[in-house]
Design a protein around this motif. Structure first.
Motif, mmCIF file in Angstrom:
data_model
loop_
_atom_site.group_PDB
_atom_site.id
_atom_site.type_symbol
_atom_site.label_atom_id
_atom_site.label_comp_id
_atom_site.label_asym_id
_atom_site.label_seq_id
_atom_site.Cartn_x
_atom_site.Cartn_y
_atom_site.Cartn_z
ATOM 1 N N ARG A 55 0.832 -1.193 0.000
ATOM 2 C CA ARG A 55 0.000 0.000 0.000
ATOM 3 C C ARG A 55 0.870 1.248 0.000
ATOM 4 N N LEU A 56 0.293 2.306 -0.532
ATOM 5 C CA LEU A 56 0.956 3.603 -0.569
ATOM 6 C C LEU A 56 -0.120 4.664 -0.409
ATOM 7 N N ASP A 57 0.075 5.556 0.553
ATOM 8 C CA ASP A 57 -0.817 6.702 0.710
ATOM 9 C C ASP A 57 -0.133 7.903 0.076
ATOM 10 N N MET A 58 -0.787 8.479 -0.934
ATOM 11 C CA MET A 58 -0.152 9.472 -1.792
ATOM 12 C C MET A 58 -1.081 10.676 -1.951
ATOM 13 N N ASP A 59 -0.896 11.685 -1.099
ATOM 14 C CA ASP A 59 -1.677 12.925 -1.211
ATOM 15 C C ASP A 59 -3.182 12.658 -1.246
ATOM 16 N N GLY A 60 -3.631 11.781 -0.361
ATOM 17 C CA GLY A 60 -5.052 11.471 -0.291
ATOM 18 C C GLY A 60 -5.496 10.323 -1.170
ATOM 19 N N PHE A 61 -4.621 9.807 -2.023
ATOM 20 C CA PHE A 61 -4.922 8.633 -2.847
ATOM 21 C C PHE A 61 -4.455 7.385 -2.108
ATOM 22 N N ARG A 62 -5.312 6.394 -2.021
ATOM 23 C CA ARG A 62 -4.974 5.131 -1.357
ATOM 24 C C ARG A 62 -4.649 4.095 -2.432
ATOM 25 N N VAL A 63 -3.368 3.810 -2.567
ATOM 26 C CA VAL A 63 -2.845 3.072 -3.713
ATOM 27 C C VAL A 63 -2.506 1.638 -3.314
ATOM 28 N N ASP A 64 -2.908 0.682 -4.164
ATOM 29 C CA ASP A 64 -2.410 -0.700 -4.066
ATOM 30 C C ASP A 64 -1.143 -0.784 -4.897
ATOM 31 N N THR A 65 -0.038 -1.187 -4.291
ATOM 32 C CA THR A 65 1.234 -1.216 -5.019
ATOM 33 C C THR A 65 1.569 -2.579 -5.599
ATOM 34 N N GLY A 66 0.807 -3.606 -5.237
ATOM 35 C CA GLY A 66 1.097 -4.958 -5.712
ATOM 36 C C GLY A 66 0.034 -5.450 -6.678
ATOM 37 N N PRO A 67 -0.482 -6.651 -6.462
ATOM 38 C CA PRO A 67 -1.490 -7.190 -7.383
ATOM 39 C C PRO A 67 -2.748 -6.334 -7.394
ATOM 40 N N THR A 68 -3.389 -6.278 -8.553
ATOM 41 C CA THR A 68 -4.649 -5.543 -8.683
ATOM 42 C C THR A 68 -5.795 -6.453 -9.115
ATOM 43 N N VAL A 69 -5.477 -7.697 -9.465
ATOM 44 C CA VAL A 69 -6.484 -8.640 -9.956
ATOM 45 C C VAL A 69 -6.724 -9.702 -8.893
ATOM 46 N N LEU A 70 -7.962 -9.806 -8.438
ATOM 47 C CA LEU A 70 -8.333 -10.803 -7.437
ATOM 48 C C LEU A 70 -9.245 -11.839 -8.086
ATOM 49 N N THR A 71 -8.794 -13.076 -8.088
ATOM 50 C CA THR A 71 -9.607 -14.184 -8.584
ATOM 51 C C THR A 71 -9.667 -15.268 -7.512
ATOM 52 N N MET A 72 -10.534 -16.247 -7.718
ATOM 53 C CA MET A 72 -10.659 -17.421 -6.847
ATOM 54 C C MET A 72 -10.871 -17.038 -5.377
ATOM 55 N N TYR A 221 -8.162 -19.543 -17.136
ATOM 56 C CA TYR A 221 -9.432 -19.966 -16.528
ATOM 57 C C TYR A 221 -9.785 -19.060 -15.358
ATOM 58 N N MET A 222 -8.813 -18.783 -14.491
ATOM 59 C CA MET A 222 -9.082 -17.959 -13.324
ATOM 60 C C MET A 222 -9.542 -16.562 -13.726
ATOM 61 N N ASP A 223 -8.926 -16.010 -14.771
ATOM 62 C CA ASP A 223 -9.224 -14.651 -15.205
ATOM 63 C C ASP A 223 -10.501 -14.538 -16.023
ATOM 64 N N THR A 224 -10.736 -15.503 -16.906
ATOM 65 C CA THR A 224 -11.797 -15.347 -17.901
ATOM 66 C C THR A 224 -13.012 -16.231 -17.666
ATOM 67 N N VAL A 225 -12.924 -17.177 -16.738
ATOM 68 C CA VAL A 225 -14.055 -18.068 -16.466
ATOM 69 C C VAL A 225 -14.516 -17.933 -15.013
ATOM 70 N N ALA A 226 -13.586 -18.041 -14.070
ATOM 71 C CA ALA A 226 -13.962 -18.049 -12.654
ATOM 72 C C ALA A 226 -14.422 -16.685 -12.158
ATOM 73 N N GLY A 227 -13.960 -15.605 -12.783
ATOM 74 C CA GLY A 227 -14.410 -14.282 -12.386
ATOM 75 C C GLY A 227 -13.320 -13.448 -11.746
ATOM 76 N N VAL A 228 -13.392 -12.137 -11.961
ATOM 77 C CA VAL A 228 -12.449 -11.183 -11.392
ATOM 78 C C VAL A 228 -13.215 -10.279 -10.427
ATOM 79 N N TYR A 229 -12.615 -10.036 -9.264
ATOM 80 C CA TYR A 229 -13.277 -9.281 -8.199
ATOM 81 C C TYR A 229 -12.385 -8.135 -7.736
ATOM 82 N N PHE A 230 -13.022 -7.182 -7.061
ATOM 83 C CA PHE A 230 -12.283 -6.098 -6.423
ATOM 84 C C PHE A 230 -12.835 -5.910 -5.023
ATOM 85 N N PRO A 231 -11.965 -5.979 -4.003
ATOM 86 C CA PRO A 231 -12.454 -5.794 -2.636
ATOM 87 C C PRO A 231 -12.653 -4.309 -2.333
ATOM 88 N N GLU A 232 -13.769 -3.980 -1.746
ATOM 89 C CA GLU A 232 -13.996 -2.598 -1.338
ATOM 90 C C GLU A 232 -12.869 -2.170 -0.408
#
Length: 503
Positions: A55-72, A221-232
């Motif tokens: 994570r990175l807090d950047m002038d009020g922006f809350r940034v994910d610095t690592g993976p951005t794709v959540l599957t399975m 399969y994980m990306d295109t069949v099982a579904g991609v999610y984003f955690p609030e």
């Protein structure tokens, strides 16, 4: 997970496990072991959990610095269920529709839907009915591939190549799993645009699609069949939720604490010594730090006829802007003209892409709270050579490459991007190396055949009876789903050893 009896150490007390690193593999391991009755200490040098899901807090922006794709997400749920919890009680997971949007150099675009009917209709619209039929055949193949691989090759321990032997190995071979990924996709799809959509995931495995084993198409399969999610709250919320669940289950999570050394008695690790002057005794230790660092701490030198091969790296540009572009989905891939040349330049030539293909993630489309009011967050990933393959002075060339990336994005439809930036952070392979990642790559060891399954570094370490490895450098490999499995497999190793000790 619980074997039916409380885990015990000497003198009848509960067995103690020290976990080095509060990344997702370490936290998954801690949850499984806490649920099985172990006393667990998790030691993390950063002041927050998550590891590479940083994570990175950047002038009020809350940034994910690592993976951005959540599957399975079921693999996350499995870790939470080990302590009687649930991923759905801890996280608000938002399914992404589309999972990806792809733009091509000819001006066309294709949305990737994980719903079978919607994606077949999209393929028919963009490429014709015959291609839609091919997509459905490919989808069925990927689903079968996942079923075989998960039970026998991903969620599995390996002590020897002989552990591969079994009916599923025959099934995998019959499906062409030991052929090459790109040609396997090409047998179902003729449209080059679609072929890219179902093979670009080879980048996650660190191998060009033309060379990657067809077995790794399971990532598609994980990306295109099982579904991609984003955690609030962003991917940072995953590590925070896991750490909270582990602490509530009795684990002690030591943030902002580094391990100075391991106290060794013969072939056993007896304790961790931290930079805070603490001695944390343990019956077992789990190391999730980067593989060379873990081996260094253990005083272990692997015996290999050839050195490990590391995956390509990435340049990541975090941009906080005062505007956004409606053409961007949550995840958007902007392909260049010369797709295959990209891999030749990065992997073989050790150079940056002359015709970049870029991933742009716009998390504020799904969760606007990650930026100040009226602002937007964009994460731009450009594959790049690791520091072993390339000889680039990133501290000097990084800012120039940043300008090239931004200029490319403006030419591909993000007009006015540079002037809209109000906060930014550039991350290069040199920065990844400064974070302790070998050869400046966050993707660890490439998934070549010689570094797959039983040939990948095992999660046990020769000469040390009570040390186990977890994380992307060991089995089963790189990626958020697989590191969660890695943590579970490490916990299983400890349970197995405890059971043998009782017998």
């Amino acid at each position: 997970m619980n074997c039916g009896r409380p885990a015990t150490g000497t003198a009848g007390r509960r067995a103690r496990v020290a976990v080095v690193g509060a990344g997702l593999s370490g936290l998954a391991c801690a949850l499984h072991l806490s649920g099985a009755g172990y006393e667990v200490d998790v030691v993390e040098r950063q002041d927050h959990p998550g590891g590479r899901a940083g994570r990175l807090d950047m002038d009020g922006f809350r940034v994910d610095t690592g993976p951005t794709v959540l599957t399975m997400p079921e693999l996350l749920d499995e870790a939470f269920r080990a302590v009687g919890d649930s991923v759905h009680d801890r996280l608000e997971l938002i399914p992404l529709h589309p999972a990806y949007r792809a733009f091509y150099a000819d001006g066309s675009s294709i949305d990737v839907h994980t719903d079978r009917t919607r994606m077949a209709a999209e393929v028919a619209r963009t490429s014709g009915v015959e291609e839609a039929v091919g997509y459905l055949r490919l989808r069925d193949r990927l689903t079968r591939l996942y079923g075989i691989e998960m039970r026998s090759f991903i969620d599995a321990q390996f002590d020897s190549p002989l552990d591969l032997l079994g009916p599923d190995l025959v099934r995998l071979a019959a499906m062409g799993g030991f052929g090459r990924w790109a040609p396997a996709v090409g047998r179902h799809l003729r449209d080059e645009r679609l072929r890219r959509l179902f093979s670009f995931q080879a980048l996650y495995a660190g191998v060009p699609p033309q060379r990657a084993l067809a077995a790794y198409a399971v990532i598609a399969y994980m990306d295109t069949v099982a579904g991609v999610y984003f955690p609030e709250g962003g991917l940072r919320a995953v590590g925070a939720a896991m750490a909270s669940a582990a602490a509530e289950a009795g684990a002690r999570v030591h943030l902002g604490t580094s391990v100075r050394r391991l106290e060794r008695h013969g072939d056993r690790i007896a304790a961790l010594h931290t930079d805070r002057g603490e001695r944390l005794p343990c019956d077992h230790v789990v190391l999730t730090n980067d593989l060379p660092d873990a081996y260094r701490m253990l005083g272990h030198r692997p015996r290999r006829p050839v050195p490990h091969r590391y995956a390509p790296s990435a340049v990541v540009l975090h941009l906080g802007t005062d505007r956004t572009w409606d053409r961007l989905a949550h995840h958007t891939i902007l392909f260049g003209h010369h797709w295959e040349r990209t891999f030749t330049e990065i992997v073989d030539g050790g150079t940056t892409m002359s015709d970049p293909s870029l991933l742009v993630t716009r998390p504020t489309l799904t969760d606007p709270t990650l930026a100040p009011p009226g602002r937007h967050l964009h994460y731009v990933l450009a594959p790049a050579p690791n520091l072993r393959a390339g000889r680039i002075d990133w501290d000097r060339e990084g800012p120039r490459y940043r300008d090239r990336i931004v200029a490319t994005l403006e030419k591909r439809g993000l007009e006015g991007l540079d002037s809209s930036v109000c906060a930014e952070r550039l991350v290069t392979p040199a920065d990844w190396e400064r974070q302790g990642m070998a050869y400046g790559t966050p993707f660890s060891l490439a998934h070549t055949f010689a570094q797959t399954g039983p040939f990948r570094p095992r999660n046990t370490v020769r000469g040390t009876r009570n040390a186990v490895l977890a994380g992307c450098g060991t089995t089963p490999g790189v990626g958020l789903p697989t590191v969660l499995v890695s943590g579970k497999l490490a916990a299983h190793r400890i349970l197995e050893r405890s059971e043998r000790g009782r017998g």
